[in-house]
Design an enzyme around this catalytic site. Structure first.
Site, mmCIF file in Angstrom:
data_model
loop_
_atom_site.group_PDB
_atom_site.id
_atom_site.type_symbol
_atom_site.label_atom_id
_atom_site.label_comp_id
_atom_site.label_asym_id
_atom_site.label_seq_id
_atom_site.Cartn_x
_atom_site.Cartn_y
_atom_site.Cartn_z
ATOM 1 N N CYS A 1 70.725 -13.788 0.022
ATOM 2 C CA CYS A 1 69.966 -14.765 0.796
ATOM 3 C C CYS A 1 70.799 -15.259 1.974
ATOM 4 O O CYS A 1 72.019 -15.206 1.950
ATOM 5 C CB CYS A 1 69.536 -15.999 -0.006
ATOM 6 S SG CYS A 1 68.678 -15.635 -1.520
ATOM 7 N N ARG B 1 70.797 -10.083 4.691
ATOM 8 C CA ARG B 1 71.208 -10.677 3.416
ATOM 9 C C ARG B 1 70.063 -10.733 2.401
ATOM 10 O O ARG B 1 70.279 -11.062 1.235
ATOM 11 C CB ARG B 1 71.739 -12.097 3.638
ATOM 12 C CG ARG B 1 72.898 -12.167 4.600
ATOM 13 C CD ARG B 1 73.347 -13.592 4.780
ATOM 14 N NE ARG B 1 73.894 -14.126 3.558
ATOM 15 C CZ ARG B 1 75.140 -13.948 3.152
ATOM 16 N NH1 ARG B 1 75.970 -13.264 3.891
ATOM 17 N NH2 ARG B 1 75.561 -14.469 2.027
ATOM 18 N N TRP C 1 66.575 -13.059 -0.975
ATOM 19 C CA TRP C 1 66.701 -11.858 -1.808
ATOM 20 C C TRP C 1 66.578 -12.378 -3.229
ATOM 21 O O TRP C 1 67.484 -13.023 -3.754
ATOM 22 C CB TRP C 1 68.048 -11.197 -1.567
ATOM 23 C CG TRP C 1 68.209 -9.877 -2.248
ATOM 24 C CD1 TRP C 1 67.822 -8.657 -1.774
ATOM 25 C CD2 TRP C 1 68.811 -9.621 -3.525
ATOM 26 N NE1 TRP C 1 68.141 -7.672 -2.672
ATOM 27 C CE2 TRP C 1 68.751 -8.227 -3.755
ATOM 28 C CE3 TRP C 1 69.401 -10.429 -4.496
ATOM 29 C CZ2 TRP C 1 69.244 -7.630 -4.906
ATOM 30 C CZ3 TRP C 1 69.898 -9.831 -5.654
ATOM 31 C CH2 TRP C 1 69.812 -8.442 -5.846
ATOM 32 N N ASN D 1 71.765 -20.308 -1.237
ATOM 33 C CA ASN D 1 72.211 -18.927 -1.437
ATOM 34 C C ASN D 1 73.192 -18.952 -2.615
ATOM 35 O O ASN D 1 74.172 -19.693 -2.576
ATOM 36 C CB ASN D 1 72.902 -18.427 -0.157
ATOM 37 C CG ASN D 1 73.762 -17.184 -0.380
ATOM 38 O OD1 ASN D 1 74.806 -17.038 0.228
ATOM 39 N ND2 ASN D 1 73.339 -16.306 -1.243
ATOM 40 N N GLY D 2 72.902 -18.150 -3.637
ATOM 41 C CA GLY D 2 73.789 -18.125 -4.803
ATOM 42 C C GLY D 2 72.973 -18.164 -6.075
ATOM 43 O O GLY D 2 71.762 -17.914 -6.063
ATOM 44 N N GLU E 1 79.702 9.178 -0.730
ATOM 45 C CA GLU E 1 79.208 8.299 0.330
ATOM 46 C C GLU E 1 77.955 8.900 0.983
ATOM 47 O O GLU E 1 76.992 8.187 1.258
ATOM 48 C CB GLU E 1 80.317 8.046 1.355
ATOM 49 C CG GLU E 1 79.933 7.206 2.555
ATOM 50 C CD GLU E 1 79.428 5.795 2.222
ATOM 51 O OE1 GLU E 1 79.518 5.365 1.067
ATOM 52 O OE2 GLU E 1 78.904 5.145 3.152
ATOM 53 N N LYS F 1 74.329 7.024 1.069
ATOM 54 C CA LYS F 1 73.602 6.767 2.328
ATOM 55 C C LYS F 1 72.167 7.249 2.193
ATOM 56 O O LYS F 1 71.222 6.556 2.538
ATOM 57 C CB LYS F 1 74.244 7.492 3.518
ATOM 58 C CG LYS F 1 75.494 6.911 4.102
ATOM 59 C CD LYS F 1 75.309 5.654 4.911
ATOM 60 C CE LYS F 1 75.418 4.415 4.125
ATOM 61 N NZ LYS F 1 76.537 3.918 3.506
ATOM 62 N N GLU G 1 70.035 5.219 -0.504
ATOM 63 C CA GLU G 1 69.748 3.803 -0.246
ATOM 64 C C GLU G 1 68.735 3.603 0.873
ATOM 65 O O GLU G 1 67.959 2.670 0.838
ATOM 66 C CB GLU G 1 71.019 2.977 -0.030
ATOM 67 C CG GLU G 1 71.823 3.280 1.199
ATOM 68 C CD GLU G 1 73.101 2.430 1.314
ATOM 69 O OE1 GLU G 1 73.203 1.374 0.679
ATOM 70 O OE2 GLU G 1 74.008 2.851 2.055
ATOM 71 N N HIS H 1 78.722 21.564 -16.074
ATOM 72 C CA HIS H 1 78.657 20.771 -17.311
ATOM 73 C C HIS H 1 77.397 19.915 -17.373
ATOM 74 O O HIS H 1 77.355 18.938 -18.101
ATOM 75 C CB HIS H 1 79.915 19.906 -17.439
ATOM 76 C CG HIS H 1 81.159 20.725 -17.537
ATOM 77 N ND1 HIS H 1 81.437 21.509 -18.630
ATOM 78 C CD2 HIS H 1 82.169 20.936 -16.654
ATOM 79 C CE1 HIS H 1 82.578 22.149 -18.425
ATOM 80 N NE2 HIS H 1 83.038 21.821 -17.227
ATOM 81 N N LYS I 1 72.834 -6.656 2.245
ATOM 82 C CA LYS I 1 74.113 -6.183 2.752
ATOM 83 C C LYS I 1 75.293 -6.844 2.056
ATOM 84 O O LYS I 1 76.292 -6.218 1.770
ATOM 85 C CB LYS I 1 74.199 -6.443 4.250
ATOM 86 C CG LYS I 1 75.471 -5.870 4.836
ATOM 87 C CD LYS I 1 75.334 -5.574 6.283
ATOM 88 C CE LYS I 1 76.505 -4.747 6.777
ATOM 89 N NZ LYS I 1 76.482 -3.371 6.284
HETATM 90 C C1 G6P Z 1 76.269 -3.667 -0.505
HETATM 91 C C2 G6P Z 1 76.106 -2.966 0.828
HETATM 92 C C3 G6P Z 1 77.065 -1.782 0.933
HETATM 93 C C4 G6P Z 1 78.492 -2.241 0.700
HETATM 94 C C5 G6P Z 1 78.630 -2.995 -0.631
HETATM 95 C C6 G6P Z 1 79.984 -3.679 -0.731
HETATM 96 O O1 G6P Z 1 75.826 -2.844 -1.524
HETATM 97 O O2 G6P Z 1 74.780 -2.509 0.994
HETATM 98 O O3 G6P Z 1 76.963 -1.191 2.213
HETATM 99 O O4 G6P Z 1 79.335 -1.138 0.702
HETATM 100 O O5 G6P Z 1 77.639 -4.023 -0.726
HETATM 101 O O6 G6P Z 1 80.047 -4.677 0.244
HETATM 102 P P1 G6P Z 1 81.362 -5.195 0.924
HETATM 103 O O7 G6P Z 1 80.902 -6.224 1.903
HETATM 104 O O8 G6P Z 1 82.212 -5.773 -0.167
HETATM 105 O O9 G6P Z 1 82.030 -4.036 1.582
#
Ligand code: G6P
Length: 611
Positions: free
Chosen positions: A2, A27, A75, A101-102, A484, A488, A491, A507, A606
């Site tokens: 949030c 957020r 969120w 937020n929290g 990674e 990508k 997500e 396996h 994010k």
């Molecule tokens: C979320 C974001 C990712 C990020 C992860 C860790 O899942 O969508 O892109 O890698 O959090 O976030 P940070 O801010 O700790 O890198």
């Protein structure tokens, strides 16, 4: 997660708040709301859906007159995303409005107590507890607001950044925090609160970082701060150097595309200040040669893409410096009672510097009195402040939920660290360092080349818009790159995808390969070419279509793979920085092709500031 904002000053508050929320939508974005004091009462408007819906509902804020207000983009954690659960929340008399937020962890207990005292709840949120609790103590303290706030701070458990309006004190906005980020901006014609800096950049660069259990009280002209005992404290503001345009799309269709294109710059800015006279100098590390030589073991702890940076870094740190490295997901590390010794180094990698699990892991390490180093992007964030040392990745504000440029910057920071440690521990020579520096300096231009190839990748991506499953495979660093690339894709495009260590395919995963399944093979490690090539043959003979990402000298691969993307020549330890570019573009174009919301994928946020 949030995002919260607040404004008090000479301007109309609602448009300022909507603009601030638009910078915080990364957020959370399942509902949004505003509370504005209109001269006689607090009015709330909120709605399910993106911020756009709220903007339309309020005619860009014009239907909510007033110069004092708070806002929220949500969120959902407690209670489904609907209009009732959207913030702000009121007390029953509608004289106190709250954005949060929290997570209030003891909200059930508090709710029961408040219900016992006759308070009626309308939402399923944990936040509503705060509104009623404020009401309770406000009455009990005869309207002493600072006393009220400190009382709720002592009752509420969990994490919070709160923005509060009191109708009986309409010339003030109050804010406080514990374990969720909060900043206060000091503007020329008004003051602001926000969860993150981009929300205030349009109005000011003068920012206060609120520490845990601190309270801010804003009027249009002044800002006062208090500790959790309600005593006044003084704080220094910091000038933010971020360019305001960095938080705008600047002509690109999506933030993600813009941020991918910013990667050459990001790499240069993370790299250049740390290269002096052909040596790597990481001043902020503040570790003596003795301390570096004495490192017994490195623990890298992170979440999401930052964790993938950690996985890549393990290969590089161990390969170059020969220091043993463990990589942990922060959510696992914090609860597994990790065995740390005094000569260990714990590295927390985090773009936001606010990820709840990463922050908790950092605190766990500090508790065990082990040296901690944060690799962080957001200046002044919690991890940056609490780690013993911090090395910043100079990626600037990253808005798209799926990280690209911050990830690239993290890789560079970790290469620098690995080379530096290896040199100090005499595992590599000055000549090797010099050669690596030349290779590092070439990376930005090489990324530019790969980005210029976007149409080729777009064409391949367009063919897989309807894909059900996509697999990524590779060995060593290539496995980490695949992790990674896979994240990508899944997500932002909602295509099921998994990354496998190529040797592990037989396996289990190979049973999932069907006629036409796309397998992306990462083949950048010369010593492993032959091994991964046999895996490519194995999946192809079971019907897979293979997209290979490999070095430009490996043209042999064309005989086996269906599509090939070539990478320019670099050091074997740096291939991730190049190989990730086509994988980012691939994920981006599959997402665009499917019509997904690239920058704000469903259910994600994010900055994950809750457990
Ligand atoms: C979320 C974001 C990712 C990020 C992860 C860790 O899942 O969508 O892109 O890698 O959090 O976030 P940070 O801010 O700790 O890198």
């Amino acid at each position: 997660m949030c995002g919260i904002v607040g404004y008090i000053g000479k301007r109309q508050a609602a448009p300022v708040l909507l603009d601030g929320l638009s910078k915080l939508e990364y957020r959370g974005y399942d509902s949004a709301g505003l509370a504005i004091y209109d001269g006689s009462a607090i009015k709330i408007q909120k709605s399910t859906g993106r911020l756009k819906v709220l903007s339309e509902l309020t005619h860009d804020g014009s239907t909510m007159p007033g110069t004092v207000g708070i806002g929220h983009t949500r969120w959902a954690t407690h209670g489904e995303p609907n209009d009732t659960n959207a913030h702000p929340h009121f007390n029953e008399a509608q004289s106190i409005a709250v954005v949060h937020n929290g997570i209030i962890e003891n909200y059930m207990k508090l709710k029961k107590k408040l219900q016992g005292r006759g308070y009626r709840f309308v939402s399923d949120t944990d936040t509503e507890v705060v509104a009623h609790l404020l009401d309770y103590y406000y009455k009990k303290t005869d309207g002493d607001i600072i006393d009220t706030i400190t009382k709720i701070m002592h009752r509420v458990e969990g994490s919070y950044a709160l923005g509060i309006l009191f109708a009986e004190c309409p010339d003030k906005v109050y804010a406080l925090r514990k374990d969720s980020p909060l900043i206060v901006g000091k503007g020329k014609d008004g003051n602001l609160i926000a969860s993150d800096v981009p929300a205030v950049l349009k109005y000011t660069r003068d920012v206060y970082f609120i520490e845990n259990e601190e309270i801010a009280c804003l009027t249009g002209e002044a800002i006062e701060f208090f500790n959790s005992d309600g005593e006044p404290i003084t704080k220094e503001s910091r000038a933010i150097e971020w360019d305001i345009n960095a938080a705008e799309k600047g002509g690109y269709e999506h933030f993600m595309l813009k941020e991918m294109y910013e990667q050459p710059k990001t790499v240069r800015e993370t790299l250049n200040p740390r290269i002096k006279d052909n040596e790597i100098v990481i001043e902020e590390l503040g570790m003596s040669a003795e301390e570096i030589k004495n490192i017994n073991r490195i623990h890298i702890v992170a979440c999401g893409s930052a964790y993938h940076t950690g996985v890549t870094s393990k290969y590089i740190l161990e390969g170059l410096s020969r220091i043993p490295v463990e990589v942990d997901l922060a959510s696992e590390f914090r609860y597994r009672n990790p065995i740390l010794s005094p000569d260990d180094l714990v590295i927390i990698i985090s773009q936001s510097g606010e990820t709840a699990d990463s922050l908790a892991a950092l605190r766990e390490a500090k508790e065990q009195k082990v040296m901690t180093l944060g690799i962080v992007n957001v200046v002044g964030s919690s991890i940056a402040r609490e780690a013993d040392r911090v090395m910043y990745t100079w990626a600037g504000p990253e808005i798209a939920v799926a990280t690209t440029k911050a990830y690239s910057a993290q890789l560079i920071a970790m290469y620098l660290l690995a080379i530096h440690f290896a040199r100090v521990r005499e595992q590599i020579t000055d000549e090797t360092v010099s050669q690596m520096i030349t290779e590092l300096k070439a990376i930005p231009a090489q990324i530019e080349m790969l980005l210029a190839n976007k149409e080729h990748i777009q064409k391949i991506a367009n063919r897989y818009v309807g894909a059900k499953d996509v697999f990524f495979m590779g060995r060593g660093i290539d496995y980490a790159i695949g992790m990674e690339g896979s994240l990508k894709l899944k997500e932002i495009s909602y295509v099921h995808s998994e990354a496998y260590a190529a040797g592990e395919l037989k396996h289990g995963t190979i049973s999932l390969i069907e006629e036409g399944t796309l397998v992306t093979a990462l083949v950048t490690q010369k010593g492993l070419y032959k091994k991964t090539m046999s895996n490519i043959v194995e999946v192809r003979s079971r019907g897979a279509v293979v997209l290979a990402v490999t070095n430009e000298d490996n043209t042999e691969i064309e005989k086996t793979a269906d599509y090939v993307i070539y990478l320019p020549q670099t050091n074997k330890y740096f291939t991730n920085s190049l190989a990730i570019i086509p994988l980012q573009l691939f994920a981006y174009y599959v997402s665009v092709g499917k019509g997904c919301d690239v920058d704000k994928p469903r259910n994600l946020a994010k900055s994950v500031t809750v457990e």
